[in-house]
Scaffold this motif. Structure first.
Motif, PDB file in Angstrom:
ATOM      1  N   GLU A  32       0.825  -1.208   0.000  1.00  0.00           N
ATOM      2  CA  GLU A  32       0.000   0.000   0.000  1.00  0.00           C
ATOM      3  C   GLU A  32       0.861   1.260   0.000  1.00  0.00           C
ATOM      4  N   ALA A  33       1.960   1.245   0.778  1.00  0.00           N
ATOM      5  CA  ALA A  33       2.820   2.423   0.881  1.00  0.00           C
ATOM      6  C   ALA A  33       3.877   2.476  -0.213  1.00  0.00           C
ATOM      7  N   LYS A  34       4.045   1.336  -0.917  1.00  0.00           N
ATOM      8  CA  LYS A  34       5.087   1.219  -1.942  1.00  0.00           C
ATOM      9  C   LYS A  34       6.462   1.593  -1.382  1.00  0.00           C
ATOM     10  N   ASN A  35       6.656   1.209  -0.130  1.00  0.00           N
ATOM     11  CA  ASN A  35       7.947   1.410   0.533  1.00  0.00           C
ATOM     12  C   ASN A  35       8.519   0.027   0.790  1.00  0.00           C
ATOM     13  N   TRP A  36       9.497  -0.386  -0.015  1.00  0.00           N
ATOM     14  CA  TRP A  36       9.969  -1.767   0.002  1.00  0.00           C
ATOM     15  C   TRP A  36      10.896  -2.061   1.179  1.00  0.00           C
ATOM     16  N   ALA A  37      11.144  -1.048   2.014  1.00  0.00           N
ATOM     17  CA  ALA A  37      11.959  -1.290   3.215  1.00  0.00           C
ATOM     18  C   ALA A  37      11.119  -1.808   4.383  1.00  0.00           C
TER      19      ALA A  37
END
Length: 473
Positions: free
Chosen positions: A250-255
């Motif tokens: 959802e956040a497109k934050n792959w960390a």
């Protein structure tokens, strides 16, 4: 190497990390939420608390596996007649099922820790159902024996994994009562199955043994359907990984990730963690001796009348839970595994005494009530020791409890499988009196085990290779 986290997202990351640590993703169809209680234990929240339903359904799954184990005993004579074999060969159907119970948990317990509790119990229940029907339609002895062994492999899953489920959803002060319900299911299955199976064999003298398999398969199918509908996943690392995956997309934050996703996932690491750990539990000092005691008890079950004793044992276990709660509060709301051993200490004396009473009072000129008293003592001793062993292992190994219970199941099933084959020879050669006395002397030799762990268990947990990972001072 982890990708760098942009400076502008630090606060968001902290918020998301907190959310991942203190909540878990729940399927959209479920309305329950999760909260953290008792030092990070994830628990259900809300008025529609499903813990009892989940405990009941998983207990029924366990009852189905132990039912499948002993219902075979009622068909021995028909199996001998149909396939023209002796008693020892026919008994292989029982021994092979128990052998499957020994090796199955070594597969299913690691699966529960890698992929979650629900698939690691319900998939094996489906397999047991299939092989129950397979044994019912077997046209030759080898098919029957292979079906029984594979059924045992699949049936071993609830016996090792359900304890982990109850550790997930119940806080320590309530877990003992939940495990008591599960333990009753472990006992009810093998006690009722021979009675029902015997009725089928008597009413259907030519095909009754096949109907024991059909009935078992039908019962497992009903339990499986209800479990699929009403059981949700409960293992925190799996739930947190799902939550992290959902937020990451959802956040497109792959960390974004959960703590469990930091573990190496190479084939070598997976093999070590999920295959070797249960085997290592066999030699961990606490697991070895507690499992050895439980293994000796289970090997004796088929020869003991213990229903009344089990009911008294349930009362002792409830008292033990109250005692544990007091110790838990006195210890600053931290788990005290050794407090789980008080019922075991009590039961160890009853178990040993019961074996001697049954061995030396089983004479025609002595009133039958004496033998029943011995059986009640054995039942009381068995159930208190069994429940204390499960509770102690769960408290000691926490997130590795499925592997610990798998090792427990391995030792119990191996001894039970062997005992089912040589028990007749034992009592034929020594007689009931000295045969039961031999078991009684072994039981007496094991009485110090709970005392030693009650006194020195904390120190042993602090240095054990696996127990120290969950050590709570």
């Amino acid at each position: 190497m982890e990708p760098p986290v942009p400076t502008g997202h630090i606060s968001d990351m902290q918020k998301i990390t907190a959310e991942c640590m203190y909540a878990a993703f729940w399927p959209p169809a479920a309305t329950k939420t999760l909260e953290v209680v008792d030092d990070g234990l994830i628990d259900f929240d809300g008025s529609d608390d499903p813990k009892f339903v989940v405990t009941l359904l998983y207990s029924l799954c366990t009852m189905g596996t132990t039912w499948a184990s002993t219902i075979y005993n009622s068909e021995l004579l028909q199996v001998q007649d149909q396939f023209h074999v002796g008693n020892e060969v026919a008994l292989l159907g029982m021994a092979l099922y128990l052998a499957g119970n020994a090796f199955g948990p070594l597969l299913w317990a690691p699966m529960s820790e890698a992929y979650g509790r629900k698939p690691s119990v319900l998939i094996p229940i489906f397999g047991l159902m299939v092989f129950s029907f397979a044994s019912a339609v077997a046209k030759d002895l080898q098919t029957l024996l292979i079906s029984r062994f594979l059924g045992g492999v699949f049936g071993g899953a609830p016996l090792s994994n359900v304890g982990g489920v109850l550790a997930d959803i119940w806080p320590p002060t309530q877990r003992g009562a939940a495990l008591l319900l599960w333990g009753m299911a472990v006992i009810v299955g093998p006690l009722l199955a021979p009675v029902v199976g015997g009725a089928l064999v008597v009413r259907l003298p030519y095909t009754g043994w096949r109907w024991t398999g059909y009935l078992t398969g039908i019962m497992l199918a009903a339990i499986l359907i209800a479990s699929v509908l009403w059981i949700d996943e409960s293992f925190p690392p799996v739930l947190l990984a799902r939550k992290a995956n959902k937020i990451r997309l959802e956040a497109k934050n792959w960390a974004i990730h959960s703590k469990s996703q930091e573990t190496a996932t190479s084939f070598k690491e997976m093999l070590r963690k999920y295959s070797i750990v249960p085997l290592e539990m066999l030699i961990d000092p606490i697991a070895f001796f507690i499992n050895l005691y439980a293994a000796f008890l289970v090997g004796s079950i088929p020869f003991l009348a213990m229903v009344v004793g089990v009911l008294f044992a349930a009362a002792i276990n409830f008292w033990g839970q109250a005692y544990y709660r007091k110790r838990f509060i006195a210890n600053g709301n931290k788990i005290v595994p050794e407090a789980r051993l008080v019922p075991m200490i009590t039961g160890s004396f009853f178990f040993s005494a019961g074996l001697f009473i049954m061995g030396w009072i089983a004479e025609n000129y002595i009133h039958w009530i004496g033998f029943c008293v011995g059986g009640a003592c054995v039942g009381l001793g068995f159930f208190t020791i069994f429940q204390s062993a499960v509770n102690y292992l769960v408290d000691t190994y926490l997130m590795l409890e499925a592997s610990a219970l798998a090792a427990n199941m391995f030792m119990r099933s191996i001894l039970a499988a062997a005992f089912s084959l040589f028990a007749r020879a034992l009592f034929s050669n020594l007689g009931l009196d000295w045969g039961m006395s031999l078991l009684g002397f072994i039981a007496v030799a094991m009485i110090p085990i709970p005392f030693l762990f009650y006194i020195f268990g904390k120190r042993i947990r602090a240095v054990g290779k696996r127990s120290k990972q969950s050590f709570v001072p």
